[in-house]
Design an enzyme around this catalytic site. Structure first.
Site, PDB file in Angstrom:
ATOM      1  NE  ARG A 122      -3.326  -4.539  -2.944  1.00 17.79           N
ATOM      2  CZ  ARG A 122      -2.614  -3.921  -2.002  1.00 17.79           C
ATOM      3  NH1 ARG A 122      -2.435  -2.622  -2.057  1.00 17.79           N
ATOM      4  NH2 ARG A 122      -2.096  -4.602  -0.994  1.00 17.79           N
TER       5      ARG A 122
ATOM      6  CB  CYS B  57      -0.928   0.007   1.208  1.00 16.67           C
ATOM      7  SG  CYS B  57      -2.124  -1.346   1.223  1.00 16.67           S
TER       8      CYS B  57
END
Length: 221
Positions: free
Chosen positions: A133, A56
């Site tokens: 995601r 991330c």
């Protein structure tokens, strides 16, 4: 956090390309934001599994570096995870300190997972956000134009998301399609003829190998 889905049902609506993105109001690192604040502009709304995680962080560093390029396309970025606002702020400060990169777009806190569930990012019985995601490209009318999903272990290509926004805008503006690997400035694909006569009379060329496959010259409308 307030969520508007247009339905009183307890089940999340089906989110698909061409549907209106559910509106919401939530706290972010840049103050309160509503999805409807972005009407009139393009928006990439994306989620990440958790703050302070390496994949991330790599995505946020690149999103931040390419943020000016998105802005040139009249496109904003809006991020989300289930982490708290305090966690978001600490992570943004860490990215600035460790990578010398400023995250200048807002990060939404979603500890109740209500926004994630409304967008189908999580199943109704999910206990955490470990599988989230997701990316949504939303047009100026608030309509979802593209959706992508990645597993926890694989980072997204921010350059590809930028290319996708560019391709969608080109398709809308010029009434064309874009071929595989298309980049800004490349020839686009024109609509195929709608009559048998046009197909029969087609003369093959480098720009039009067959009647159903025709490139439009650069700059042609």
């Amino acid at each position: 956090m307030e969520l508007t889905t247009g339905s009183q049902s307890s089940e999340a609506p089906m989110i698909t390309i061409g549907t209106l993105a559910p509106d919401f109001t939530a706290r972010t690192t840049l103050g309160q934001r509503s999805l409807s604040d972005y009407r009139g502009r393009w928006l990439v709304f994306f989620s990440h599994p958790a703050d302070f995680t390496p994949v991330c962080t790599s995505e946020f560093v690149t999103f931040s570096k390419l943020f000016p390029a998105f802005q040139e396309l009249n496109c904003d970025l809006l991020a989300l995870s289930v982490d708290s606002l305090s966690s978001h702020i600490a992570w943004v400060l860490s990215i600035k300190e460790r990578f010398d990169v400023s995250v200048t777009f807002p990060l939404i806190e979603d500890p109740s997972m209500s926004i994630a569930r409304a967008y189908g990012m999580l199943p109704p019985d999910a206990l955490d956000s470990s599988t989230v995601r997701a990316s949504f490209v939303i047009d100026p009318d608030g309509v979802i134009r593209a959706i992508s999903w990645y597993p926890m272990s694989v980072g997204r290509s921010v350059a590809e998301i930028l290319r996708l926004v560019t391709a969608l805008q080109t398709s809308d503006a010029d009434a064309v399609s874009t071929p595989e690997g298309w980049q800004s400035g490349d020839p686009a694909i024109d609509a195929a003829p709608l009559s048998l006569e046009d197909a029969i009379n087609h003369q093959p060329s480098a720009a039009a190998p067959d009647w159903y496959f025709r490139f439009r010259d650069k700059g042609a409308k």
